[in-house]
Write a protein that holds these residues in place. Structure first.
Motif, short mmCIF file in Angstrom:
data_model
loop_
_atom_site.label_atom_id
_atom_site.label_comp_id
_atom_site.label_asym_id
_atom_site.label_seq_id
_atom_site.Cartn_x
_atom_site.Cartn_y
_atom_site.Cartn_z
N ILE A 128 -91.51 23.26 -66.97
CA ILE A 128 -90.19 23.76 -66.59
C ILE A 128 -89.27 22.64 -66.11
CG2 ILE A 128 -88.91 25.39 -65.18
CD1 ILE A 128 -90.70 26.69 -67.26
N THR A 129 -89.78 21.74 -65.26
CA THR A 129 -88.92 20.66 -64.74
C THR A 129 -88.40 19.77 -65.86
OG1 THR A 129 -89.94 20.70 -62.55
CG2 THR A 129 -88.80 18.67 -63.20
N PRO A 130 -89.25 19.27 -66.78
CA PRO A 130 -88.68 18.47 -67.87
C PRO A 130 -87.75 19.26 -68.78
CG PRO A 130 -91.05 18.78 -68.18
CD PRO A 130 -90.72 19.25 -66.80
N LEU A 131 -88.02 20.56 -68.98
CA LEU A 131 -87.11 21.38 -69.77
C LEU A 131 -85.74 21.44 -69.11
CD1 LEU A 131 -86.69 23.33 -72.18
CD2 LEU A 131 -87.46 25.18 -70.66
N ARG A 132 -85.73 21.65 -67.80
CA ARG A 132 -84.45 21.71 -67.07
C ARG A 132 -83.73 20.38 -67.06
NH1 ARG A 132 -83.79 20.19 -61.95
NH2 ARG A 132 -85.96 20.55 -61.35
N GLU A 133 -84.45 19.31 -66.74
CA GLU A 133 -83.80 18.02 -66.55
C GLU A 133 -83.41 17.35 -67.87
OE1 GLU A 133 -86.52 15.73 -64.20
OE2 GLU A 133 -85.90 16.68 -62.31
N ASP A 134 -84.28 17.39 -68.85
CA ASP A 134 -84.05 16.60 -70.07
C ASP A 134 -83.34 17.37 -71.18
OD1 ASP A 134 -85.43 14.56 -68.78
OD2 ASP A 134 -87.36 15.15 -69.64
N TYR A 135 -83.43 18.70 -71.17
CA TYR A 135 -82.88 19.46 -72.28
C TYR A 135 -81.78 20.44 -71.86
CZ TYR A 135 -86.85 17.58 -74.85
OH TYR A 135 -87.74 16.74 -75.45
N LEU A 136 -81.95 21.11 -70.71
CA LEU A 136 -80.97 22.12 -70.32
C LEU A 136 -79.78 21.52 -69.59
CD1 LEU A 136 -83.40 24.96 -69.20
CD2 LEU A 136 -82.06 24.83 -71.31
N ARG A 137 -80.01 20.50 -68.77
CA ARG A 137 -78.90 19.96 -67.98
C ARG A 137 -77.79 19.36 -68.85
NH1 ARG A 137 -80.41 17.17 -62.47
NH2 ARG A 137 -81.18 15.49 -63.80
N PRO A 138 -78.09 18.69 -69.99
CA PRO A 138 -76.97 18.26 -70.83
C PRO A 138 -76.09 19.40 -71.29
CG PRO A 138 -78.99 17.13 -71.47
CD PRO A 138 -79.39 18.19 -70.47
N ILE A 139 -76.69 20.59 -71.51
CA ILE A 139 -75.92 21.76 -71.92
C ILE A 139 -75.14 22.34 -70.76
CG2 ILE A 139 -76.09 24.10 -72.89
CD1 ILE A 139 -78.71 23.21 -74.26
N THR A 140 -75.80 22.56 -69.62
CA THR A 140 -75.14 23.18 -68.47
C THR A 140 -74.06 22.27 -67.88
OG1 THR A 140 -76.84 22.36 -66.93
CG2 THR A 140 -77.17 24.54 -67.90
N SER A 141 -74.23 20.95 -68.03
CA SER A 141 -73.22 20.01 -67.51
C SER A 141 -71.87 20.23 -68.18
CB SER A 141 -73.68 18.57 -67.74
OG SER A 141 -74.82 18.26 -66.97
N LEU A 142 -71.90 20.61 -69.46
CA LEU A 142 -70.66 20.84 -70.19
C LEU A 142 -70.18 22.27 -70.08
CD1 LEU A 142 -71.45 18.75 -73.40
CD2 LEU A 142 -69.90 18.15 -71.53
N LEU A 143 -71.10 23.23 -70.06
CA LEU A 143 -70.70 24.64 -70.03
C LEU A 143 -70.30 25.12 -68.64
CD1 LEU A 143 -73.28 26.39 -72.39
CD2 LEU A 143 -70.92 25.74 -72.90
N TYR A 144 -70.97 24.62 -67.60
CA TYR A 144 -70.76 25.16 -66.26
C TYR A 144 -70.61 24.07 -65.19
CZ TYR A 144 -72.84 29.14 -68.74
OH TYR A 144 -73.13 30.12 -69.66
N PRO A 145 -69.77 23.06 -65.38
CA PRO A 145 -69.61 22.04 -64.34
C PRO A 145 -69.05 22.62 -63.05
CG PRO A 145 -67.89 21.82 -66.00
CD PRO A 145 -68.88 22.82 -66.54
N ASP A 146 -68.27 23.70 -63.16
CA ASP A 146 -67.68 24.35 -61.99
C ASP A 146 -68.69 25.20 -61.23
OD1 ASP A 146 -67.73 25.88 -64.33
OD2 ASP A 146 -66.11 27.20 -63.65
N TRP A 147 -69.90 25.36 -61.78
CA TRP A 147 -70.96 26.12 -61.13
C TRP A 147 -72.19 25.25 -60.87
CZ3 TRP A 147 -70.62 31.00 -59.15
CH2 TRP A 147 -69.45 31.71 -59.45
N GLY A 148 -71.98 23.94 -60.77
CA GLY A 148 -73.09 23.04 -60.48
C GLY A 148 -73.95 22.72 -61.68
N GLY A 149 -73.45 23.00 -62.88
CA GLY A 149 -74.23 22.75 -64.07
C GLY A 149 -74.57 21.29 -64.29
N ASP A 150 -73.80 20.38 -63.66
CA ASP A 150 -74.08 18.96 -63.78
C ASP A 150 -74.92 18.42 -62.63
OD1 ASP A 150 -72.14 19.40 -61.89
OD2 ASP A 150 -70.78 17.84 -62.59
N SER A 151 -75.38 19.31 -61.75
CA SER A 151 -76.16 18.84 -60.58
C SER A 151 -77.32 19.78 -60.27
CB SER A 151 -75.24 18.72 -59.35
OG SER A 151 -74.61 19.96 -59.06
N LEU A 152 -77.88 20.43 -61.28
CA LEU A 152 -79.00 21.34 -61.08
C LEU A 152 -80.25 20.55 -60.72
CD1 LEU A 152 -78.30 23.66 -64.14
CD2 LEU A 152 -77.74 24.12 -61.74
N ASP A 153 -80.76 20.73 -59.51
CA ASP A 153 -81.86 19.89 -59.04
C ASP A 153 -83.10 20.67 -58.61
OD1 ASP A 153 -80.60 20.97 -56.84
OD2 ASP A 153 -80.39 19.08 -55.74
#
Length: 343
Positions: A182-207
């Motif tokens: 789950i952690t590598p899925l979130r960090e390496d694959y999902l965060r590039p997507i969420t960073s662009l789709l939801y920057p106003d909802w912390g999509g670029d800082s999901l930790d």
């Protein structure tokens, strides 16, 4: 490693009781009866005995939450010592687990010139406002993963509930999936997507995250009541199996006028291997399945940067309570130190 916390509201708020289809807040009996007495009578909780039974159920849930961290640690240790996985390879993410279309989407999101508009164009039509669907896993991985879940379900290992709304399912951190899958899925694959789709909802800082599998079967949970998630961004992946109906539906955002009005909900029929991504505070639910069984992998992704300012569950500055593991994704912010004064 970061130390994560929970907000103290976790022990008093959003306590779901399926019999009445209500999320309760409970501080004491007087507050509870004043706040919910009228609606409980309307729903048939109209005697002292029924009220007392309900309060006992709520207090038991509060005690469960207070011991959750230690109980999770205890279950995890026993599972690691005694459980033999059926499909050990699914515990560590491999690129061949991922759908080719998903890999192409991730690569696009990593390009310097990628924008929200270019990602949305690739994703196509929105299911609801800022709700998107795309393939995530291959059919083979989904089937292997389901078989591993069934093997664990059929074992005599201790099992924790995913949350108060889902009585059946698996907490993936207790089974040992966080670090390798789950952690590598979130960090390496999902965060590039969420960073662009939801920057106003912390999509670029999901930790951090909370990941779990929920199951829907005719003799177990059939549906999911209207609610919002304890997350900044949620990914809901349909792993599959044969089932009829059980569509997801999306309404308004929490905090909007009349958020519980379900009159204009958008409906989505979930596709196996596909994930549905949305803002955590987007009100949603699942209609009952009519036949078969369904397995869904849910990842609540959290940004301490966002939630440290306001708890998404009580809408106040969080009052932090220590716990073990990822907690609810809150962290203690470091205070600035005046170097000159300290020297």
């Amino acid at each position: 490693m970061k130390q994560f916390y929970v907000c103290s509201c976790f022990f008093t708020r959003n306590i779901f009781v399926s019999k009445y289809d209500i999320h309760f807040n409970f501080h004491n009996r007087q507050q509870f009866l004043k706040e919910y007495g009228t609606i409980l009578k309307q729903k048939g909780c109209d005697t002292d005995a029924k009220v007392n039974q309900l309060i006992t159920e709520i207090q038991e849930e509060i005690e469960r939450r207070k011991s959750l961290g230690q109980q999770t640690l205890k279950r995890s240790e026993e599972i690691q010592q005694k459980y033999t996985p059926l499909k050990p390879h699914v515990y560590n993410l491999q690129e061949n687990f991922l759908a080719p279309a998903f890999l192409r989407l991730v690569e696009h999101c990593k390009l310097p010139e990628a924008t929200k508009d270019s990602v949305v164009q690739k994703l196509g039509m929105e299911t609801a406002d800022r709700v998107y669907s795309f393939p995530v896993f291959t059919p083979q991985f989904c089937e292997d993963f389901i078989e591993e879940m069934i093997n664990f379900e059929n074992s005599d290992m201790p099992k924790g509930r995913p949350n108060t709304m889902n009585k059946y399912g698996t907490l993936l951190n207790e089974l040992g999936f966080d670090e390798g899958l789950i952690t590598p899925l979130r960090e390496d694959y999902l965060r590039p997507i969420t960073s662009l789709l939801y920057p106003d909802w912390g999509g670029d800082s999901l930790d951090s995250h909370k990941a779990f599998v929920v199951t829907y079967k005719l003799d177990q949970d059939l549906s999911l009541s209207y609610h919002y998630d304890n997350a900044e961004v949620t990914l809901n992946i349909s792993l599959g199996r044969d089932f009829d109906e059980g569509s997801l539906f999306f309404g308004k955002m929490k905090g909007s006028p009349q958020p519980h009005d379900m009159g204009q909900c958008a409906e989505y029929k979930h596709k196996p291997t596909h994930g549905l991504i949305h803002r955590g505070q987007h009100m949603h639910g699942a209609l009952p399945i009519q036949d078969g069984e369904r397995y869904n992998l849910i990842i609540w992704m959290r940004s301490s940067k966002v939630r440290n300012q306001k708890c998404p569950m009580c809408d106040e500055k969080p009052h932090l309570v220590p716990t073990v593991g990822g907690g609810d994704g809150f962290t203690k912010e470091k205070k600035n130190v005046n170097v000159c004064a300290a020297s």
